[in-house]
Write a protein that holds these residues in place. Structure first.
Motif, PDB file in Angstrom:
ATOM      1  N   GLY A 134     -38.400  51.916  81.989  1.00  0.00           N
ATOM      2  CA  GLY A 134     -38.001  50.537  82.196  1.00  0.00           C
ATOM      3  C   GLY A 134     -38.554  49.991  83.500  1.00  0.00           C
ATOM      4  O   GLY A 134     -39.206  50.701  84.278  1.00  0.00           O
ATOM      5  N   THR A 135     -38.281  48.722  83.740  1.00  0.00           N
ATOM      6  CA  THR A 135     -38.882  48.031  84.885  1.00  0.00           C
ATOM      7  C   THR A 135     -37.810  47.453  85.807  1.00  0.00           C
ATOM      8  O   THR A 135     -37.974  46.383  86.377  1.00  0.00           O
ATOM      9  CB  THR A 135     -39.820  46.918  84.388  1.00  0.00           C
ATOM     10  N   GLY A 136     -36.694  48.172  85.926  1.00  0.00           N
ATOM     11  CA  GLY A 136     -35.651  47.767  86.864  1.00  0.00           C
ATOM     12  C   GLY A 136     -35.972  48.232  88.275  1.00  0.00           C
ATOM     13  O   GLY A 136     -37.080  48.713  88.567  1.00  0.00           O
ATOM     14  N   THR A 186     -42.481  52.993  80.927  1.00  0.00           N
ATOM     15  CA  THR A 186     -42.043  52.442  79.645  1.00  0.00           C
ATOM     16  C   THR A 186     -41.315  51.130  79.893  1.00  0.00           C
ATOM     17  O   THR A 186     -40.817  50.880  80.990  1.00  0.00           O
ATOM     18  CB  THR A 186     -41.097  53.408  78.902  1.00  0.00           C
ATOM     19  N   SER A 187     -41.264  50.303  78.866  1.00  0.00           N
ATOM     20  CA  SER A 187     -40.472  49.073  78.934  1.00  0.00           C
ATOM     21  C   SER A 187     -40.218  48.601  77.510  1.00  0.00           C
ATOM     22  O   SER A 187     -40.944  48.966  76.588  1.00  0.00           O
ATOM     23  CB  SER A 187     -41.227  47.993  79.711  1.00  0.00           C
ATOM     24  N   SER A 188     -39.209  47.754  77.358  1.00  0.00           N
ATOM     25  CA  SER A 188     -38.967  47.111  76.057  1.00  0.00           C
ATOM     26  C   SER A 188     -39.787  45.838  75.913  1.00  0.00           C
ATOM     27  O   SER A 188     -39.729  45.188  74.873  1.00  0.00           O
ATOM     28  CB  SER A 188     -37.482  46.787  75.925  1.00  0.00           C
ATOM     29  N   ASN A 229     -44.364  50.854  75.201  1.00  0.00           N
ATOM     30  CA  ASN A 229     -43.223  50.023  74.840  1.00  0.00           C
ATOM     31  C   ASN A 229     -42.227  50.903  74.072  1.00  0.00           C
ATOM     32  O   ASN A 229     -42.501  51.304  72.943  1.00  0.00           O
ATOM     33  CB  ASN A 229     -43.677  48.834  73.985  1.00  0.00           C
ATOM     34  N   TYR A 230     -41.087  51.207  74.714  1.00  0.00           N
ATOM     35  CA  TYR A 230     -40.148  52.158  74.099  1.00  0.00           C
ATOM     36  C   TYR A 230     -39.391  51.570  72.916  1.00  0.00           C
ATOM     37  O   TYR A 230     -38.776  52.307  72.153  1.00  0.00           O
ATOM     38  CB  TYR A 230     -39.189  52.770  75.133  1.00  0.00           C
ATOM     39  N   SER A 231     -39.438  50.234  72.753  1.00  0.00           N
ATOM     40  CA  SER A 231     -38.837  49.630  71.554  1.00  0.00           C
ATOM     41  C   SER A 231     -39.776  49.797  70.365  1.00  0.00           C
ATOM     42  O   SER A 231     -39.340  50.108  69.253  1.00  0.00           O
ATOM     43  CB  SER A 231     -38.566  48.142  71.776  1.00  0.00           C
ATOM     44  N   GLN A 269     -33.636  41.160  81.537  1.00  0.00           N
ATOM     45  CA  GLN A 269     -34.157  39.809  81.753  1.00  0.00           C
ATOM     46  C   GLN A 269     -34.795  39.668  83.134  1.00  0.00           C
ATOM     47  O   GLN A 269     -34.992  38.570  83.623  1.00  0.00           O
ATOM     48  CB  GLN A 269     -33.046  38.761  81.591  1.00  0.00           C
ATOM     49  N   TYR A 270     -35.054  40.783  83.779  1.00  0.00           N
ATOM     50  CA  TYR A 270     -35.653  40.706  85.113  1.00  0.00           C
ATOM     51  C   TYR A 270     -36.578  41.902  85.314  1.00  0.00           C
ATOM     52  O   TYR A 270     -36.530  42.875  84.561  1.00  0.00           O
ATOM     53  CB  TYR A 270     -34.557  40.658  86.194  1.00  0.00           C
ATOM     54  N   PHE A 271     -37.387  41.795  86.357  1.00  0.00           N
ATOM     55  CA  PHE A 271     -38.396  42.817  86.680  1.00  0.00           C
ATOM     56  C   PHE A 271     -38.209  43.125  88.162  1.00  0.00           C
ATOM     57  O   PHE A 271     -38.397  42.244  89.005  1.00  0.00           O
ATOM     58  CB  PHE A 271     -39.785  42.223  86.405  1.00  0.00           C
TER      59      PHE A 271
END
Ligand SMILES: NC(=O)c1ccc[n+]([C@@H]2O[C@H](COP(=O)([O-])OP(=O)(O)OC[C@H]3O[C@@H](n4cnc5c(N)ncnc54)[C@H](OP(=O)(O)O)[C@@H]3O)[C@@H](O)[C@H]2O)c1
Length: 337
Positions: free
Chosen positions: A168-170, A190-192, A210-212, A328-330
């Motif tokens: 993810g990109t948190g 990875t990211s959705s 893309n993990y989704s 909804q954020y990076f």
């Protein structure tokens, strides 16, 4: 001074902007004019009352803050008025291995937090921040950055040429990306969201998944590396841990950091740990010495934290709502104080 408090209980509706007296520093304490605070998932679970850590009401939330020292108490030797500082989450965790007692002295729960114009802290719980950072940037360091730094650079022993897998990109993952690149490692992230993966690539990620769209991202990581990654920062928890272990090379490490996908692993083959000769290391953020090491590296490399949005203190509820939506954020969400 202005401050935000949870007046009588947990929940968004309890967040109240209020006026309080400015506290006075006692012996070995400093008074800090907080300029910015950043939000962490921890703040959200505390706000919602999910984390049972003995909060007393009224309670000032938020753990991560940066500001300027405006007064020092008797006996203070480490800092002077005018210095720019950040607060260490675990106020008494100075160095060495973590211990049970340091966890209970955490800012923003159970200790009073930084969503206030002024806070008094012991000089040992404070670090100088890099000169090139804005207040907003510096406010992102205490939890997200220090966690990624401690797990990769201090206990993780990351080396140039290693491969790191980030989820993810948190906040933690984007700092993990920046520190990995700083150390000469390559990153699979990875990211959705494909847009976020583009941004991660622009920051220097080697490969993106893309993990989704690709639920078996662990197998892709094995293929990309021809045998597995050296290190995973696992922020997903329940649904990602088994795949994190599978993505490792033999002898690799998973830093167990978060629980964004839940707390309980539904099904887990423990022999995967033996087969990979994996090291699984739990994270509890980091100590002040590691924070100081990190700040030296950030200064040397002129690294800038990635901030998605900045809210004024009066709109802290919107900042929490953005955090609660997730995805909804990076990078980081910041509140100006
Ligand atoms: N133990 C410690 O020392 C420590 C310290 C700091 C944080 N934490 C924990 O670590 C976790 C991450 O913290 P953070 O501050 O980085 O959070 P964050 O900034 O809120 O991260 C949110 C991002 O994580 C990604 N994500 C969500 N669910 C995911 C999943 N199932 N698999 C992969 N990625 C997923 C999403 O990225 P995309 O939108 O790109 O998909 C989302 O945008 C939290 O649980 C937090 O409490 C623990």
């Amino acid at each position: 001074m202005k401050a935000v408090q949870l007046k009588n209980g947990f929940g968004f509706e309890e967040l109240t902007l209020t006026e309080l007296d400015i506290p006075m520093p006692g012996r070995l304490e400093v008074l800090i004019r907080i300029r910015a605070a950043s939000l962490n998932y921890r703040d959200l679970v505390i706000l919602n009352g999910v984390m049972p850590i003995g909060i007393q009401f009224p309670f000032i939330p938020l753990s991560d803050g940066a500001g300027e020292i405006v007064a020092v108490g008797e006996g203070v030797t480490k800092f002077q008025v005018g210095q720019r500082v950040a607060a260490n989450l675990q106020q008494k965790f100075i160095g060495g291995s973590t211990r049970a007692e340091v966890l209970k002295d955490s800012l923003g729960g159970p200790l009073s937090g930084v969503a206030a114009e002024y806070i008094v802290l012991h000089e040992e719980g404070v670090v100088a921040i890099p000169d090139h950072l804005t207040w907003e940037e510096a406010s992102t360091l205490p939890i997200a950055a220090l966690t990624a730094w401690s797990m990769l650079m201090e206990s993780g022993g990351l080396r140039a040429g290693d491969t790191v897998l980030l989820q993810g990109t948190g906040g933690v993952s984007i700092f993990g990306l920046q520190f990995s690149l700083m150390a000469g490692a390559r990153v699979i992230i990875t990211s959705s969201s494909n847009d976020k993966l583009e941004r991660a690539k622009a920051l220097g990620a080697w490969q993106t998944i893309n993990y989704s769209e690709v639920p078996e991202w662990d197998k892709v990581a094995l293929e990309l590396t021809g045998g597995g990654v050296d290190h995973v920062l696992d922020v997903g928890g329940a649904t990602t841990m088994a795949q994190s272990i599978n993505a490792l090379r033999t002898g690799g490490t998973v830093s167990m950091i978060g629980f964004l996908s839940g707390l309980t692993i539904p099904e887990f083959d423990v022999t995967s740990i033996l087969q990979k000769a994996a090291t699984i290391r739990g994270s509890q953020v980091g100590n002040r010495e590691h924070f100081e090491n990190m700040n030296r590296a950030i200064s040397h490399h002129q690294l800038h934290p990635v901030i998605d949005r900045v809210f004024p203190l009066s709109r802290i509820g919107e900042a929490f709502a953005l955090l609660a939506e997730g995805k909804q954020y990076f990078g980081k969400i910041v509140v100006q104080i």
